[in-house]
Design a protein around this motif. Structure first.
Motif, PDB file in Angstrom:
ATOM      1  N   ARG A  48       0.826  -1.213   0.000  1.00 47.41           N
ATOM      2  CA  ARG A  48       0.000   0.000   0.000  1.00 47.41           C
ATOM      3  C   ARG A  48       0.856   1.258   0.000  1.00 47.41           C
ATOM      4  O   ARG A  48       0.504   2.262  -0.631  1.00 47.41           O
ATOM      5  CB  ARG A  48      -0.927  -0.008   1.221  1.00 47.41           C
ATOM      6  N   ALA A  49       1.993   1.210   0.675  1.00 48.14           N
ATOM      7  CA  ALA A  49       2.875   2.380   0.713  1.00 48.14           C
ATOM      8  C   ALA A  49       3.371   2.725  -0.685  1.00 48.14           C
ATOM      9  O   ALA A  49       3.533   3.906  -1.028  1.00 48.14           O
ATOM     10  CB  ALA A  49       4.052   2.123   1.644  1.00 48.14           C
ATOM     11  N   VAL A  50       3.611   1.707  -1.512  1.00 51.24           N
ATOM     12  CA  VAL A  50       4.053   1.943  -2.885  1.00 51.24           C
ATOM     13  C   VAL A  50       2.896   2.455  -3.728  1.00 51.24           C
ATOM     14  O   VAL A  50       3.062   3.353  -4.559  1.00 51.24           O
ATOM     15  CB  VAL A  50       4.653   0.657  -3.486  1.00 51.24           C
ATOM     16  N   VAL A  51       1.715   1.907  -3.513  1.00 51.46           N
ATOM     17  CA  VAL A  51       0.519   2.389  -4.220  1.00 51.46           C
ATOM     18  C   VAL A  51       0.293   3.866  -3.935  1.00 51.46           C
ATOM     19  O   VAL A  51       0.061   4.674  -4.849  1.00 51.46           O
ATOM     20  CB  VAL A  51      -0.723   1.575  -3.818  1.00 51.46           C
ATOM     21  N   ASP A  52       0.386   4.237  -2.667  1.00 50.24           N
ATOM     22  CA  ASP A  52       0.185   5.638  -2.282  1.00 50.24           C
ATOM     23  C   ASP A  52       1.261   6.532  -2.888  1.00 50.24           C
ATOM     24  O   ASP A  52       0.976   7.655  -3.324  1.00 50.24           O
ATOM     25  CB  ASP A  52       0.197   5.772  -0.758  1.00 50.24           C
ATOM     26  N   LEU A  53       2.479   6.041  -2.927  1.00 47.96           N
ATOM     27  CA  LEU A  53       3.577   6.811  -3.504  1.00 47.96           C
ATOM     28  C   LEU A  53       3.354   7.025  -4.994  1.00 47.96           C
ATOM     29  O   LEU A  53       3.593   8.127  -5.515  1.00 47.96           O
ATOM     30  CB  LEU A  53       4.896   6.076  -3.259  1.00 47.96           C
ATOM     31  N   ALA A  54       2.879   5.992  -5.681  1.00 43.64           N
ATOM     32  CA  ALA A  54       2.592   6.123  -7.110  1.00 43.64           C
ATOM     33  C   ALA A  54       1.463   7.118  -7.353  1.00 43.64           C
ATOM     34  O   ALA A  54       1.523   7.940  -8.278  1.00 43.64           O
ATOM     35  CB  ALA A  54       2.239   4.754  -7.692  1.00 43.64           C
ATOM     36  N   ARG A  55       0.430   7.060  -6.526  1.00 40.98           N
ATOM     37  CA  ARG A  55      -0.697   7.992  -6.669  1.00 40.98           C
ATOM     38  C   ARG A  55      -0.255   9.438  -6.456  1.00 40.98           C
ATOM     39  O   ARG A  55      -0.827  10.361  -7.038  1.00 40.98           O
ATOM     40  CB  ARG A  55      -1.794   7.630  -5.673  1.00 40.98           C
TER      41      ARG A  55
END
Length: 260
Positions: free
Chosen positions: A56-63
């Protein structure tokens, strides 16, 4: 960097007790299905950092727009984060030292109709991966290396990235509870990050983050193992948190750095 004992036949038919440590890594055996954690059902495979989806931390970073240009996912494992980023239109190269992991990652990408360039390479050398990367993702590799390897790794990343490139690095935080199967040597201090990255990378920010694991409280109890003894310098087992799926959460440090 897990302290759990590992049963590995190494193709000999014999079972030996192994541990995940900086001196004794069995990641290829684990990815290839030749190894499992002591206390698990024979044939049962557990890869603690593979949750079947991006962190999720990577998803948030991508967003938040954290990735641009050519992206290098180093230590990509089974490719979930690389597949996420490629699916968003990024040109992604995923690199791992395990041939079995790379083979499985490529199959996952193909099944989802996503194009990712997956390669097997030593992260401390990064031979053959190309050059001029704009963004790097390290999703839990740094803490698997010793300090000599970390220095070489930082230099290798510097060599394959363009000036001003961004590094997003996630590693075990010092606040990881002692009840999780992570050894003390894998907990990373800010001083360690500055010492090993600083020559080639300007650290711009270090923040708190969490990663989900495939461990549950029940599985930890079944394995009956933990990391280093509680020395009073880290939280105790009562500090273990889980997400909405019951997956044990691991405190991480998120490092954002710029190539010098």
């Amino acid at each position: 960097m897990l302290a759990d004992e590992l049963a590995s036949d190494k193709g000999t038919g014999m079972t030996t007790q192994r541990t995940f440590s900086q001196e004794d890594k069995e990641y290829e055996a684990l990815y290839a299905g030749r190894a499992s954690f002591d206390g698990m059902t024979p044939g049962e495979v557990l890869i603690p950092w593979d949750i079947g989806e991006p962190q999720r931390a990577v998803v948030d970073l991508a967003r938040a727009g954290g990735f641009s240009g050519k992206v290098l996912d180093v230590g990509c494992g089974l490719g979930e984060n690389a597949i996420l980023l490629a699916g968003q239109g990024h040109e992604v190269t995923g690199v791992d030292g395990s041939p079995s992991a790379i083979g499985q990652a490529a199959k996952r990408a193909e099944a989802r109709g996503v194009r990712v360039r997956f390669l097997t390479s030593d992260a401390t050398e990064l031979d053959g991966v190309g050059s001029d990367f704009d963004t790097v993702l390290d999703s839990g590799l740094y803490h698997c290396l010793n300090d000599e390897q970390r220095l070489a790794y930082a230099a290798a990343l510097h060599r394959v990235c363009r000036p001003g490139a961004t590094l997003h690095l996630f590693c075990f935080a010092e606040s990881v509870p002692s009840g999780t199967p992570i050894v003390e040597e894998a907990l990373i201090s800010e001083a360690n990050l500055h010492a090993n990255l600083g020559r080639h990378w300007e650290i711009q920010d270090i923040a708190e983050a969490v990663f989900a694991t495939s461990f549950t409280r029940e599985l930890l109890a079944k394995l009956g193992t933990a990391g280093a003894p509680d020395t009073g310098t880290r939280p105790g087992p009562e500090a273990i948190q889980v997400d909405e799926h019951g997956r044990v959460l691991t405190p991480m440090s998120y490092v954002r750095a710029r190539r010098r």
